[in-house]
Design a protein around this motif. Sequence first.
Motif, PDB file in Angstrom:
ATOM      1  N   SER A  69       0.669  -1.483  -0.022  1.00  0.00           N
ATOM      2  CA  SER A  69       0.045  -0.007  -0.022  1.00  0.00           C
ATOM      3  C   SER A  69       0.677   1.132   0.166  1.00  0.00           C
ATOM      4  O   SER A  69       0.625   2.110  -0.886  1.00  0.00           O
ATOM      5  N   ALA A  70       1.762   1.213   0.802  1.00  0.00           N
ATOM      6  CA  ALA A  70       2.738   2.419   0.889  1.00  0.00           C
ATOM      7  C   ALA A  70       3.568   2.416  -0.638  1.00  0.00           C
ATOM      8  O   ALA A  70       3.872   3.746  -0.874  1.00  0.00           O
ATOM      9  N   GLY A  71       3.752   1.333  -1.131  1.00  0.00           N
ATOM     10  CA  GLY A  71       4.585   1.577  -2.280  1.00  0.00           C
ATOM     11  C   GLY A  71       3.868   2.276  -3.522  1.00  0.00           C
ATOM     12  O   GLY A  71       4.051   2.937  -4.099  1.00  0.00           O
ATOM     13  N   VAL A  72       2.413   2.068  -3.426  1.00  0.00           N
ATOM     14  CA  VAL A  72       1.575   2.329  -4.384  1.00  0.00           C
ATOM     15  C   VAL A  72       1.443   3.771  -4.237  1.00  0.00           C
ATOM     16  O   VAL A  72       1.416   4.337  -5.211  1.00  0.00           O
ATOM     17  N   MET A  83       7.073   8.594   3.551  1.00  0.00           N
ATOM     18  CA  MET A  83       8.018   8.165   4.535  1.00  0.00           C
ATOM     19  C   MET A  83       7.566   8.835   5.682  1.00  0.00           C
ATOM     20  O   MET A  83       7.404   8.152   6.872  1.00  0.00           O
ATOM     21  N   GLN A  84       7.233  10.071   5.509  1.00  0.00           N
ATOM     22  CA  GLN A  84       6.803  10.989   6.792  1.00  0.00           C
ATOM     23  C   GLN A  84       5.535  10.462   7.574  1.00  0.00           C
ATOM     24  O   GLN A  84       5.469   9.880   8.598  1.00  0.00           O
ATOM     25  N   GLU A 120       7.129   1.715   5.740  1.00  0.00           N
ATOM     26  CA  GLU A 120       8.618   2.590   5.928  1.00  0.00           C
ATOM     27  C   GLU A 120       9.673   1.778   5.393  1.00  0.00           C
ATOM     28  O   GLU A 120      10.416   2.331   4.671  1.00  0.00           O
ATOM     29  N   ALA A 121       9.561   0.598   5.668  1.00  0.00           N
ATOM     30  CA  ALA A 121      10.633  -0.241   4.985  1.00  0.00           C
ATOM     31  C   ALA A 121      10.777  -0.413   3.594  1.00  0.00           C
ATOM     32  O   ALA A 121      11.933  -0.193   3.054  1.00  0.00           O
ATOM     33  N   VAL A 122       9.887  -0.422   3.112  1.00  0.00           N
ATOM     34  CA  VAL A 122       9.608  -0.378   1.435  1.00  0.00           C
ATOM     35  C   VAL A 122      10.175   0.885   1.105  1.00  0.00           C
ATOM     36  O   VAL A 122      10.973   1.097  -0.081  1.00  0.00           O
ATOM     37  N   VAL A 123       9.344   1.865   1.302  1.00  0.00           N
ATOM     38  CA  VAL A 123       9.577   3.325   0.796  1.00  0.00           C
ATOM     39  C   VAL A 123      10.969   3.751   0.987  1.00  0.00           C
ATOM     40  O   VAL A 123      11.581   4.377   0.183  1.00  0.00           O
ATOM     41  N   GLY A 124      11.346   3.443   2.283  1.00  0.00           N
ATOM     42  CA  GLY A 124      12.745   3.794   2.577  1.00  0.00           C
ATOM     43  C   GLY A 124      13.840   3.441   1.635  1.00  0.00           C
ATOM     44  O   GLY A 124      14.800   3.926   1.229  1.00  0.00           O
TER      45      GLY A 124
END
Length: 437
Positions: A69-72, A83-84, A120-124
């Motif tokens: 979800s964060a990746g999308v 990331m924030q 956070e792990a993926v986006v970072g």
Amino acid sequence: MRLGWYSHLDKREKRTYWACFGGFTLDSMDSTIYALVMPVLLTVLGMSKSDAGILSSVALIGSALGGWSAGVLADRYGRIRVMQWTVVWVATFTFLAAFCSSFWEFLPVRFLQGVGYGGEAVVGAVLISEAIKPALRGRVAASIQSGYAIGYAISLGAMPVVFYLFPEDVAWRAFFAIGLLPALLVWFIRRLVPESDTFNKARARDKKVDIRVIFGARHRRVTFISTVLASGIFGGAYIMITWLPTYMRTVLNLPIASTSGYLAVNIIGSLVGPFIYGLISDRVGRGKTFMLFLICQALVVSIYMFANVSMTIILGLGLLLGAFQGGLASGLPLTFSELYPTSIRANGAGFCTSFGRGFGSIMPAAVGFAAAHIGLETAMGAFAIGSYTVGFIAALCLPNATGVDLGAVDAAHEIDTLANKEVNPVQPADRPIHTAQ
């Protein structure tokens, strides 16, 4: 004084590095607080061991969903902004755990904390892959994984202080409450860390991208191979992480104090392993390094579980177990980031990492069922080696985009071409490696 690859980073790269490393470290601190206070919750709140296991599982499920979800969202709104969001998300739901008083209150909070941690792990990882120069990308991106060990150490060090200052029935709530502190990192990220130039250029070209593109004909093969690779690596890792303490207590008959010491050595290994993986992968390629680490890890597990060796050797094997485990996990998001064009990079890396984590989380349960029939050590060894074998086969088929220039104008076309070739087109060892000093 020159500090290896760090000395070759410019000011912008260093700020991005510390933002990603700090985010992963502090989110790790918040995540590991649960494991540390669980024995207290079992006593104070009357939770059962089954409740504790379910809370661990829902966090993994949340992490898997959160990563994709964060990746999308990162492909649509930007790496820095998402990331924030994820850092604040994890800090907030860790803080809210301080006000829970039952299993059913902890359940949604733990799930939602996992969503933020996986995101956070993926986006970072995607941000650092785009911000760092290609020749150093493997070492820098892999080293971010070491933040997990640092975060664990911080929470481990803070626990006795908090429980010294407060009575036990209050201390665990105060311990969760300090989990809000990582939200302060957002100020640093917002003020000092710029958005990825690679993302900004891609957003100017591609206004809207269908998230289903990663399953289309052009990227289907990469998505499948990468997800299988992640499933094998995480499956083996979760077996050891979940069952190693029990193995030490029930099979090796170690007392609690000795078990903690052996696990501490394992954590030290997980701190060092990502640095070793990053150095090797920049020189010989991501896929070959995965295969090397998987073979070594399978050998270590074979000796650990099946050989009659002294406890001194077991101690040394624990260090290697953590090193290979940490190294393998550190390389996944970076490798996946290099295999997708910028417009769908976080989407693709998030899906492969997250669903690989989800499939891998099945393995500890499989070991639990099998252990009732063939013994814990046999079940752990057989299922872990089986997982590493699956990962090795996937790594053998993995396209090699090691060190591709993600910031080039034609990077999307270049990666699309690499990802659909049957052979490894990039030979990183042939490129200059003077920055490896």
